[in-house]
Design a protein around this motif. Structure first.
Motif, short mmCIF file in Angstrom:
data_model
loop_
_atom_site.label_atom_id
_atom_site.label_comp_id
_atom_site.label_asym_id
_atom_site.label_seq_id
_atom_site.Cartn_x
_atom_site.Cartn_y
_atom_site.Cartn_z
N PRO A 238 9.42 -52.07 73.50
CA PRO A 238 9.48 -52.69 74.83
C PRO A 238 10.68 -53.62 74.90
N GLN A 240 10.87 -56.54 76.31
CA GLN A 240 10.43 -57.92 76.10
C GLN A 240 11.46 -58.91 76.64
N THR A 276 8.05 -56.43 81.13
CA THR A 276 8.55 -55.55 80.07
C THR A 276 8.00 -55.91 78.70
N TYR A 277 7.02 -56.83 78.66
CA TYR A 277 6.30 -57.08 77.41
C TYR A 277 5.13 -56.10 77.26
N ASN A 279 4.93 -53.15 79.31
CA ASN A 279 5.37 -51.81 79.73
C ASN A 279 6.61 -51.39 78.94
N ILE A 280 6.62 -50.16 78.48
CA ILE A 280 7.79 -49.62 77.79
C ILE A 280 8.82 -49.18 78.82
#
Length: 346
Positions: A238, A240, A276-277, A279-280
């Motif tokens: 991810p 992140q 985005t932590y 979800n890829i």
């Protein structure tokens, strides 16, 4: 009195009359006819304006409207009204004023750093005749989006921040159509191929660039940050990215005016396609309008093995980079200790 003398007297009188009339006309046309103190000012004639509308608009700036109207009538201006932005200069005569009202002067329209489409529409609407609502409607037109491969979420990627010469009375649709042309000009064959080499479409490159843009104001550091995110994507990690979480918080609360200086652990678990932590891959759209340096950073990333980075407490504004989680944990603790010491709550 003989006939010749009579004819001479009549001729002299006629010529004198012509000279007097000519003098009056010349005075009407060529004498100063402005009454403003500035050296220059712009007057704006909206689309659909009538001659009466124009007279009402310019009356505060014209010394003698009768003189202006006489020249305007002779120059057939009432039948040929043009909308737009027109430049008046101090001391212009009536002839020059009418001529100026036929010369539409373009606006140097500029926009950058807009966080949302709504912000962009407001920014553009403050510089041209089209208002923000009509601009938003044109930007989100479903047929336009489908034909050009955009969605409601990612259409902000179409707008390349720059200064554009455009007429003030440009309609919302014409402005949008100009922007798609500028988008295609920017994404030429060379840039498109660079995006493909990074495994990205042009829209995906813009989305990633928006994250890079938000991560650092230091333009010389952006290629390194872009390299980190691309390394993560290639490894299936991810992203992140804290800026995406901040955007998700603002979007969820519908409060984009709030200032968020710190992201907490419980923020990282919030449900949002922009987080985005959890979800890829990339979020569904840009989290801001990236500038050209951020776009170029994604297209020309620094090649390295860094996977992690966090804000530096020794070189403020820059970041510390690491290849292992252990190295990153040391850097992250330094930053955490420093920010706790500053008493930053949010």
């Amino acid at each position: 009195m003989d006939l010749k003398k009579i004819i001479s007297i009549v001729a002299v009188a006629f010529i004198s009359g012509l000279l007097i009339y000519g003098g009056i006309v010349a005075n009407q046309i060529f004498s100063k006819n402005t009454k403003f103190s500035e050296n220059e000012l712009y007057v704006y004639v909206p689309t659909g304006s009538t001659y009466e509308d124009v007279k009402n608009i310019i009356t505060p700036f014209v010394e003698n409207m009768n003189r202006f109207e006489m020249v305007a009538d002779k120059r057939s201006y009432p039948e040929n009204i043009k909308p737009g932005r027109f430049l008046f200069s101090k001391g212009m005569n009536s002839y020059q004023l009418v001529k100026a009202l036929r010369s539409n002067v373009p606006v140097n329209l500029a926009f950058n750093n807009q966080e949302r489409l709504e912000n962009l529409a407001g920014r553009v609407g403050s510089q041209i005749e089209a208002d923000s609502l009509s601009l938003m409607t044109s930007f989100k037109d479903s047929i336009f989006l489908k034909e050009n491969g955009f969605t409601d979420e990612n259409v902000l990627a179409m707008f390349i921040p720059n200064t554009y010469e455009i007429y003030w009375n440009t309609s919302a649709v014409k402005f949008r159509d100009k922007m798609i042309k500028e988008y295609r000009n920017f994404w030429n064959k060379e840039r498109t191929e660079k995006a493909v080499r990074q495994g990205l479409s042009t829209i995906e490159a813009t989305i990633l660039a928006s994250i890079v843009h938000k991560e650092s104001v230091k333009k010389d550091e952006r290629p390194r940050i872009a390299g980190v995110y691309l390394n993560r994507m290639r490894q299936g990690m991810p992203l992140q990215a804290d800026p995406t979480v901040i955007y998700a918080i603002k979007k969820k609360s519908n409060d984009f005016d709030q200032v968020i200086k710190r992201v907490f652990y419980n923020d990282l678990t919030m449900t949002s396609p922009y987080n985005t932590y959890v979800n890829i891959g990339l979020p569904p759209g840009p989290i801001a309008m990236p500038d050209i340096t951020a776009l170029e950073a994604v297209l020309n990333p620094e090649k390295h093995n860094f996977i992690y980075f966090c804000a530096s407490v020794e070189h403020f504004g820059y970041h510390e980079f690491a290849t292992t989680l252990a190295e990153h944990s040391v850097n992250a603790k330094k930053y955490s200790d420093w920010i706790n010491g500053q008493g930053v709550k949010r």
